[in-house]
Scaffold this motif. Structure first.
Motif, short mmCIF file in Angstrom:
data_model
loop_
_atom_site.label_atom_id
_atom_site.label_comp_id
_atom_site.label_asym_id
_atom_site.label_seq_id
_atom_site.Cartn_x
_atom_site.Cartn_y
_atom_site.Cartn_z
N ARG A 118 -10.38 1.94 1.93
CA ARG A 118 -11.57 2.20 1.13
C ARG A 118 -11.21 2.89 -0.18
N TRP A 119 -10.23 3.82 -0.12
CA TRP A 119 -9.80 4.48 -1.35
C TRP A 119 -9.10 3.48 -2.26
N LEU A 120 -8.24 2.66 -1.70
CA LEU A 120 -7.52 1.67 -2.51
C LEU A 120 -8.50 0.67 -3.13
N ASN A 121 -9.53 0.28 -2.40
CA ASN A 121 -10.53 -0.63 -2.94
C ASN A 121 -11.32 0.02 -4.07
N ALA B 226 -1.37 11.57 0.62
CA ALA B 226 -0.96 10.19 0.83
C ALA B 226 -1.67 9.59 2.03
N ALA B 227 -1.78 10.36 3.10
CA ALA B 227 -2.44 9.87 4.32
C ALA B 227 -3.92 9.59 4.05
N ARG B 228 -4.52 10.36 3.15
CA ARG B 228 -5.92 10.12 2.79
C ARG B 228 -6.06 8.89 1.90
N VAL C 175 0.57 4.14 -2.90
CA VAL C 175 0.13 5.48 -2.52
C VAL C 175 1.25 6.50 -2.73
N ALA C 176 2.50 6.12 -2.44
CA ALA C 176 3.61 7.06 -2.61
C ALA C 176 3.74 7.50 -4.06
N ALA C 177 3.40 6.63 -5.00
CA ALA C 177 3.46 6.98 -6.41
C ALA C 177 2.26 7.81 -6.85
N LEU C 178 1.14 7.65 -6.16
CA LEU C 178 -0.12 8.27 -6.60
C LEU C 178 -0.39 9.64 -5.98
N SER D 288 0.83 -1.21 0.00
CA SER D 288 0.00 0.00 0.00
C SER D 288 0.86 1.25 0.00
N ILE D 289 1.96 1.22 0.77
CA ILE D 289 2.87 2.37 0.80
C ILE D 289 3.44 2.63 -0.59
N GLU D 290 3.86 1.57 -1.28
CA GLU D 290 4.41 1.71 -2.63
C GLU D 290 3.40 2.35 -3.57
#
Length: 346
Positions: free
Chosen positions: A223-226, A216-218, A205-208, A201-203
């Motif tokens: 739920r956002w990743l899903n 990133a914290a959001r 989100v850090a890119a997005l 997840s860190i990988e």
């Protein structure tokens, strides 16, 4: 970008912290500073670290003994003023922020009234005016008074996204410091330190997150990743279906999008990032945001042309603009879905 330990805890902004340390060491503090940069890159945290350094009793002693090394210019975090500022309890550190997305003239008038009085206890009173671009015209013009005639022992720090969002007369009266987007490595470091987060997840989100730790914290929320996963899966299926039946699927998708109105903007943002990545993938895969979905992007590139993707991006942009103008969400999303379906049929 941590809050308690001053400049040396700020991640990813060496240029900004070096300038501020130099001002403090040389005794050349501008009466007004303007920090610009995206949300979530450390502007407000740096403003607090600056207020601490300007009032730190330990640092005052260090400077008095002529220490010239920039590494020595930082708040101790332990003296009385440092602790009060870190806890937001210091009477002479004044914070002004938008109320309901706007900084109104009443807030600036209250600030001006407070500044007519001498500081209670601070060596340097510091005003931190966050999101200065939210000032309405009346508030901006009222602030000019204090920028033109700054009170004694008072420093102002304004934060904003970009100088063009402010009155030129305000910008011209401030020392401007630009904050850069955080590097992917910085975001990973901050997320890893924040708690129990899966490395995958860190990988992702850090890119997005576009260099913003706030964002990133959001995004790290499952739920956002899903939701991102769902949108990508839908796009994979519907971009592959170039038949008339695909139109019904696009409209069914827009109906689902419209059901959760508070997530529409977020969903369209995910969609825009995915379409943008399809354009970028063929020429520069390193610049892809969805680095964890390279295989799916490779497939998508072979399913649609660049022209079709550009037409779909245009459809999403039109929908986002219409929604900001308070159009009917369902009708707007249906129109977007039809345009996207039409692009696939061409």
């Amino acid at each position: 970008m941590k809050t308690a330990a001053g400049f040396n805890a700020i991640v990813g902004q060496p240029h900004a912290t070096r300038l501020l340390k130099t001002f403090i060491r040389n005794g050349t503090l501008p009466h007004a500073l303007l920090f610009t940069g995206d949300e979530g890159v450390g502007k407000r945290v740096t403003a607090t670290a600056f207020a601490m350094a300007c009032n730190c009793l330990t640092l005052k002693s260090v400077i008095r003994h002529h220490s010239s090394h920039l590494d020595a210019i930082d708040a101790c975090g332990d003296c009385g003023p440092c602790r009060k500022i870190a806890r937001n309890h210091h009477p002479d550190i004044i914070r002004v922020a938008p109320l309901s997305s706007v900084i109104r003239i009443a807030q600036i008038r209250t600030l001006l009234k407070a500044l007519t009085l001498k500081p209670n206890e601070a060596e340097r009173r510091v005003v931190i005016l966050s999101d200065a671009q939210a000032m309405n015209p009346e508030a901006g013009n009222a602030l000019l008074k204090v920028l033109e005639e700054p009170p004694d022992r008072t420093l102002l720090v304004l934060t904003a996204r970009q100088t063009s969002d402010l009155l030129p007369t305000i910008v011209s009266r401030c020392q401007h410091i630009r904050f850069s987007p955080l590097r992917t490595a910085d975001i990973k470091q901050l997320l890893a330190a924040a708690g129990d987060i899966e490395p995958e997840s860190i990988e992702a989100v850090a890119a997005l997150c576009g260099g913003s730790y706030t964002r990133a914290a959001r995004l790290i929320d499952s739920r956002w990743l899903n939701r991102r996963e769902w949108i990508i899966q839908v796009m994979e299926i519907q971009m592959a279906d170039h038949g008339e039946s695909g139109i019904r699927a696009w409209l069914a998708w827009s109906e689902v999008l419209a059901q959760k109105k508070d997530l529409i903007e977020e969903s369209l943002e995910i969609l825009t990032m995915w379409l943008r990545d399809i354009l970028v993938f063929k020429t520069d895969p390193q610049r892809v945001l969805n680095q964890d979905r390279l295989e799916a992007l490779s497939t998508a590139v072979n399913q649609v042309s660049q022209t079709q993707v550009l037409q779909q991006i245009d459809a999403v942009d039109r929908a986002r603009a219409a929604l900001r103008a308070n159009t009917n969400a369902r009708l707007t999303l249906d129109a977007m879905a039809l345009q996207m379906a039409g692009a696939c049929l061409r």
